[in-house]
Design a protein around this motif. Structure first.
Motif, mmCIF file in Angstrom:
data_model
loop_
_atom_site.group_PDB
_atom_site.id
_atom_site.type_symbol
_atom_site.label_atom_id
_atom_site.label_comp_id
_atom_site.label_asym_id
_atom_site.label_seq_id
_atom_site.Cartn_x
_atom_site.Cartn_y
_atom_site.Cartn_z
ATOM 1 N N GLU A 1 3.839 -5.553 9.211
ATOM 2 C CA GLU A 1 2.746 -6.359 8.700
ATOM 3 C C GLU A 1 3.008 -6.689 7.236
ATOM 4 O O GLU A 1 3.899 -6.150 6.616
ATOM 5 N N THR A 2 2.203 -7.606 6.747
ATOM 6 C CA THR A 2 2.280 -7.907 5.317
ATOM 7 C C THR A 2 1.402 -6.893 4.599
ATOM 8 O O THR A 2 0.238 -6.711 4.945
ATOM 9 N N LEU A 3 1.996 -6.215 3.647
ATOM 10 C CA LEU A 3 1.309 -5.126 2.963
ATOM 11 C C LEU A 3 1.204 -5.418 1.476
ATOM 12 O O LEU A 3 2.115 -6.024 0.889
ATOM 13 N N LEU A 4 0.117 -4.958 0.904
ATOM 14 C CA LEU A 4 0.012 -5.001 -0.554
ATOM 15 C C LEU A 4 -0.350 -3.600 -1.031
ATOM 16 O O LEU A 4 -1.458 -3.115 -0.793
ATOM 17 N N LEU A 5 0.640 -2.940 -1.645
ATOM 18 C CA LEU A 5 0.403 -1.617 -2.202
ATOM 19 C C LEU A 5 -0.189 -1.831 -3.586
ATOM 20 O O LEU A 5 0.469 -2.361 -4.478
ATOM 21 N N GLY B 1 -3.998 -12.437 2.597
ATOM 22 C CA GLY B 1 -3.893 -12.022 3.999
ATOM 23 C C GLY B 1 -3.168 -10.712 4.237
ATOM 24 O O GLY B 1 -3.041 -10.271 5.369
ATOM 25 N N ALA B 2 -2.692 -10.085 3.169
ATOM 26 C CA ALA B 2 -1.971 -8.822 3.344
ATOM 27 C C ALA B 2 -2.951 -7.681 3.592
ATOM 28 O O ALA B 2 -4.101 -7.738 3.163
ATOM 29 N N ARG B 3 -2.485 -6.658 4.306
ATOM 30 C CA ARG B 3 -3.273 -5.437 4.411
ATOM 31 C C ARG B 3 -3.146 -4.699 3.073
ATOM 32 O O ARG B 3 -2.057 -4.334 2.649
ATOM 33 N N GLU B 4 -4.273 -4.503 2.417
ATOM 34 C CA GLU B 4 -4.233 -3.843 1.114
ATOM 35 C C GLU B 4 -4.298 -2.332 1.280
ATOM 36 O O GLU B 4 -5.113 -1.813 2.031
ATOM 37 N N ILE B 5 -3.434 -1.657 0.571
ATOM 38 C CA ILE B 5 -3.450 -0.195 0.574
ATOM 39 C C ILE B 5 -3.678 0.266 -0.857
ATOM 40 O O ILE B 5 -2.933 -0.119 -1.761
ATOM 41 N N ASP B 6 -4.716 1.050 -1.018
ATOM 42 C CA ASP B 6 -5.029 1.556 -2.352
ATOM 43 C C ASP B 6 -4.007 2.633 -2.714
ATOM 44 O O ASP B 6 -4.058 3.738 -2.182
ATOM 45 N N ALA B 7 -3.076 2.280 -3.592
ATOM 46 C CA ALA B 7 -2.001 3.221 -3.959
ATOM 47 C C ALA B 7 -2.231 3.826 -5.337
ATOM 48 O O ALA B 7 -1.323 4.437 -5.904
#
Ligand SMILES: [Zn+2]
Length: 436
Positions: free
Chosen positions: A4-8, A44-50
């Protein structure tokens, strides 16, 4: 596994290749790192709180034992690579002391096929240094490297004959590949089962002197000087080896070395138990050796951490100490155990620790850098340095349970493993969905 498209978002990016240590967003798209920066748009990316997490290049364990072929009751490519992904590794290199030994290209091709089916981690097979690991003549390197071998080793044993070792090194020099040496002098180790010292004397168990390890490394330094070849010393446990490696590297010889997390946690004092859980080779040594290993890491003599992940059946490890096979599991505790022993007490900085699992092994094997940069393949390990957790061997992906860390509390744990843009491990979702 999904690509998937991810945004860390807001992780601390640690990239030992560039020296980067800064908070940034990392966007992963189509298997690559598509953007780095601050306040990147989600698009549209799945955001992950890093926030509070560390983002490392994909970690590499260059010393594991998959028990295929021969002992698939103890580990398989499938279970080993699943353990690797859960341990935060995108890449692993497996040792050739299987049954039969990995001395033929067909065996490597079969392993790589299985690894591809698993998809959990990239497998880099290490071929046998000598035919059948018998120590008599070099294996056919041209065909083994063509089939995907990344290095050679007779691990489990040294290449004991100096003339054979010289021949191996001359061949390796022409291939520009490295010999990974299991450093031991078999005659000096004799029937030894643990570190030779006060504890072995007290327990009345035959000891393995540190000199056994030192002697083999001193010989290899002489042979590296003679041949100009590259030598990597596996699982260093002795202060004499640290000193020898330091001298050899200062001289400009192409030597590298690794040690394993368990050597920072345990000493020969821990081997008093009657069963074989704490038996490993090289053995857990005394505190002075442990201190020298730490200095070796701190001053850059030792540039690699590796697990020496060695699965053994519970029945075999439950035997009396002297009869149990040596070795520990390592994949699912390695990042945590090394972080807790080295970074938490402030012995080394997080960026240095990251290098020991990323840049160090890749350089030792002569592999390309895996930088965290736009356009690079998205191989990433996301690590939570704060979380405390208890090791439960019963929950490991491995088919075996032989970890000396069972029941211990460690600080830090991988939360995401991303291999070419695919999530191979995801602890941010429920435990169930992190399973295959
Ligand atoms: Zn070994």
């Amino acid at each position: 596994m999904n690509r998937e498209t991810l945004l860390l978002r807001g992780g601390r990016v640690l990239d030992p290749w560039t020296g980067t240590d800064s908070v940034q967003d990392v966007r992963v798209e189509d298997g690559r790192i598509s953007a780095l920066g601050n306040a990147l748009k989600p698009e549209g990316a799945r955001e992950i709180d890093a926030r509070g997490l560390w983002v490392l290049p994909g970690c590499f364990d260059m010393h594991i034992h998959l028990r295929q072929p021969g002992r698939s009751d103890e580990e398989t490519v499938e279970t080993g690579l699943l353990g690797a992904a859960r341990g935060g590794f995108t890449d692993v290199a497996c040792m050739p002391n299987t049954d039969p030994a990995l001395d033929h290209p067909f065996l490597l091709i079969a392993l790589l096929e299985q690894a591809k089916r698993s998809g959990r981690a990239r497998l880099h097979p290490i071929a046998a240094a000598t035919k059948g690991r018998k120590g008599e003549s070099p294996a056919d390197y041209a065909s083994l490297f063509a089939a995907g071998a990344v290095a050679v080793s007779d691990d489990g044993d040294p290449v004991r004959d100096a003339a054979v070792a010289r021949r191996c090194l001359e061949l390796l020099r022409s291939h520009d590949r490295v010999l990974i040496e299991h450093a031991e002098d078999p005659a000096l180790s004799g029937r030894g089962v643990m570190h030779e010292g006060l504890v072995s004397l007290e327990l009345g168990r035959p000891g393995i002197p540190a000199a056994s390890e030192d002697l083999c490394v001193e010989r290899d330094i002489v042979l590296a000087r003679l041949t100009g070849a590259r030598v990597h010393i596996a699982h260093i446990s002795s202060k004499g080896v640290v000193a020898a490696l330091r001298r050899a590297r200062a001289e400009g010889l192409a030597l590298t070395g690794e040690t394993a997390p368990h050597y920072f946690w345990f000493t020969d004092e821990d081997t008093r138990r009657p069963d074989g859980i704490f038996r490993v080779n090289p053995p857990l040594r005394s505190l002075d050796h442990q201190e020298a290993l730490l200095e070796g890491i701190q001053d850059g003599t030792i540039t690699v951490l590796a697990t020496d992940h060695a699965p053994h059946s519970p029945e075999e490890k439950a035997q009396p100490f002297g009869q149990a096979p040596p070795g520990f599991l390592g994949l699912e505790t390695a990042l945590a155990a090394s972080h807790a022993a080295l970074v938490v007490p402030g012995h080394i900085q997080p960026l240095h620790w990251a290098s020991l699992w990323t840049r160090g092994p890749r350089e030792a094997l002569g592999l390309a850098p895996n930088r965290i940069a736009e356009g690079q393949p998205a191989d990433l390990t996301v690590f939570d340095p704060k979380v405390k957790w208890r090791v439960e061997a019963a929950r490991f992906a491995s088919k075996s349970r032989n970890t000396p860390f069972d029941g211990m509390e460690l600080t830090g744990r991988p939360v995401l493993t991303i291999l070419a843009g695919q999530l191979t491990f995801d602890a941010t979702r429920t435990e169930e969905s992190a399973l295959p």
